[in-house]
Design a protein around this motif. Sequence first.
Motif, PDB file in Angstrom:
ATOM      1  N   VAL A 304      64.918  43.142 -30.218  1.00 27.58           N
ATOM      2  CA  VAL A 304      64.385  44.410 -30.714  1.00 27.58           C
ATOM      3  C   VAL A 304      63.864  45.172 -29.495  1.00 27.58           C
ATOM      4  O   VAL A 304      63.146  44.591 -28.662  1.00 27.58           O
ATOM      5  N   LEU A 305      64.228  46.432 -29.381  1.00 32.85           N
ATOM      6  CA  LEU A 305      63.734  47.269 -28.279  1.00 32.85           C
ATOM      7  C   LEU A 305      63.312  48.619 -28.840  1.00 32.85           C
ATOM      8  O   LEU A 305      64.130  49.353 -29.390  1.00 32.85           O
ATOM      9  N   PRO A 311      66.239  57.965 -20.762  1.00 32.95           N
ATOM     10  CA  PRO A 311      67.318  56.995 -20.600  1.00 32.95           C
ATOM     11  C   PRO A 311      66.968  55.751 -19.786  1.00 32.95           C
ATOM     12  O   PRO A 311      67.835  54.884 -19.642  1.00 32.95           O
ATOM     13  N   SER A 312      65.754  55.654 -19.235  1.00 32.67           N
ATOM     14  CA  SER A 312      65.404  54.385 -18.590  1.00 32.67           C
ATOM     15  C   SER A 312      65.190  53.330 -19.663  1.00 32.67           C
ATOM     16  O   SER A 312      64.913  53.642 -20.812  1.00 32.67           O
ATOM     17  N   THR A 313      65.290  52.085 -19.255  1.00 34.34           N
ATOM     18  CA  THR A 313      64.941  50.985 -20.143  1.00 34.34           C
ATOM     19  C   THR A 313      63.654  50.375 -19.619  1.00 34.34           C
ATOM     20  O   THR A 313      63.586  49.969 -18.452  1.00 34.34           O
ATOM     21  N   LEU A 314      62.617  50.387 -20.444  1.00 33.81           N
ATOM     22  CA  LEU A 314      61.300  49.884 -20.069  1.00 33.81           C
ATOM     23  C   LEU A 314      60.811  50.551 -18.783  1.00 33.81           C
ATOM     24  O   LEU A 314      60.206  49.929 -17.923  1.00 33.81           O
ATOM     25  N   ASN A 346      57.756  49.678 -25.837  1.00 35.15           N
ATOM     26  CA  ASN A 346      57.255  50.398 -24.674  1.00 35.15           C
ATOM     27  C   ASN A 346      56.857  51.812 -25.095  1.00 35.15           C
ATOM     28  O   ASN A 346      57.662  52.737 -25.072  1.00 35.15           O
ATOM     29  N   CYS A 347      55.595  51.965 -25.525  1.00 34.55           N
ATOM     30  CA  CYS A 347      55.111  53.266 -25.994  1.00 34.55           C
ATOM     31  C   CYS A 347      54.267  53.927 -24.914  1.00 34.55           C
ATOM     32  O   CYS A 347      53.534  53.255 -24.181  1.00 34.55           O
ATOM     33  N   GLY A 348      54.315  55.279 -24.873  1.00 36.96           N
ATOM     34  CA  GLY A 348      53.575  56.016 -23.854  1.00 36.96           C
ATOM     35  C   GLY A 348      52.074  55.996 -24.070  1.00 36.96           C
ATOM     36  O   GLY A 348      51.301  56.016 -23.108  1.00 36.96           O
TER      37      GLY A 348
END
Length: 382
Positions: A304-305, A311-314, A346-348
């Motif tokens: 799950v991501l 477009p970056s990942t993490l 990964n939330c801001g």
Amino acid sequence: MLTLATLTATLLLASSVAAASTEIPTLNGPRKIGKRCTGSITSLADVAAAELCTTIVIGGFTVPAGQTFTLSPPDGASVSLTGAITFGFANWAGPLMVVTGNNITFNGNGHELVGQGPLYWDGLGGNGGVVKPAPLLRINMGGSFTNIKVSNSPARAIAIGGNSLTVSGINIDNCEFPGYFPAGDAPNSKSNGAAAGHNTDGFDVSAHDVTISGSTIKNQDDCLAINRGTNIVFTGNTCSGGHGISVGSINTNTTVSGVQITGNTVTASTNGLRIKTDAVATGSLVSNVVYSNNKLSGITQFGVLIDQSYPSTLGTPGTGVVINTVTFSGTNTIAVGSAAQRVSVNCGSTSSCTGAWNFGGLTVTGGTAGVIKNAPVNGGSF
Ligand SMILES: *[C@@H]1O[C@H](CO)[C@@H](O)[C@H](O)[C@H]1NC(C)=O
Ligand SMILES: *[C@@H]1O[C@H](CO)[C@@H](O)[C@H](O)[C@H]1NC(C)=O
């Protein structure tokens, strides 16, 4: 007394008057009143006459290279295929086929839309190389669209833009091996060792009140990508070889609300279940995404991501897309490979990931744990 001749004349008059009547806007474009006749299409030259009729039969034919097969049947029309439609090869933007209309019943009868992907594929998809027509099929209608095979799309396969639509029994196969051509998962002479097919999304959805069910997707990108819309159900589908089931990517001023991902099977894919929002997006909302009873295995990167850095990942996440309430209900099981992360969020900030994040119905095994950042995740086993 009304004679048969008078009656016929009256009906003909009525239908011609109806056909010319003012167009009333509806969710899927202007209302269009048809005639009770059967129109048949075996070339693009037949389309204009056939789409006056409420029954349309499409025989097998080849759409000339560089042209779109656009079909706009009248309200309530039935459309059926009696043969395969092949799209001639040309490096142009597409789309290859578009269907619009209200309350249309489209039945492919198992026939095939032949995309000839191997003539285009170079491992770069929409990111470079030659221009590839996309999508292969745009469904911008209301009603039902069923029972069709879509093979070897040059790039994205099916885009859904209608309202009040059910889509079922669709077999998207970008791994078909036509003669001497390699399938999309394998490298070809132009792809530098990469899979030849690329950006071959199965379903891209920007629509309201849509159910996609009982479909099979073999491709090299997202099986499903929901870009905007409300009340979207994806149920009982089988995905393999691609990037899994996605909400997003979500850009500026966009709402996705009310998504149910239920009873699907995903195998041999880079990701399982994802929500991806653009790091730079503003003024957008993803709300109420529910995953129930999905079964995933052979996931190589993320089980799950949920990532606000696309477009970056993490990468460095943005805060301009609020993700409000994500639920795993019933029993969702995900088996990931040894190099994969089980669950990463990964939330801001805690104000961009809000509401209830009940992951109680989620079990992920294999790989390594991920990182949960700024999200009120609770429950689950992962
Ligand atoms: C949809 O079309 C069918 C005919 O195919 C008709 O019987 C039905 O009433 C229509 N429904 C709506 C909501 O217009
Ligand atoms: C977002 O929506 C607002 C309000 O409707 C509008 O002023 C703004 O231009 C939009 N921004 C973009 C990038 O579309």
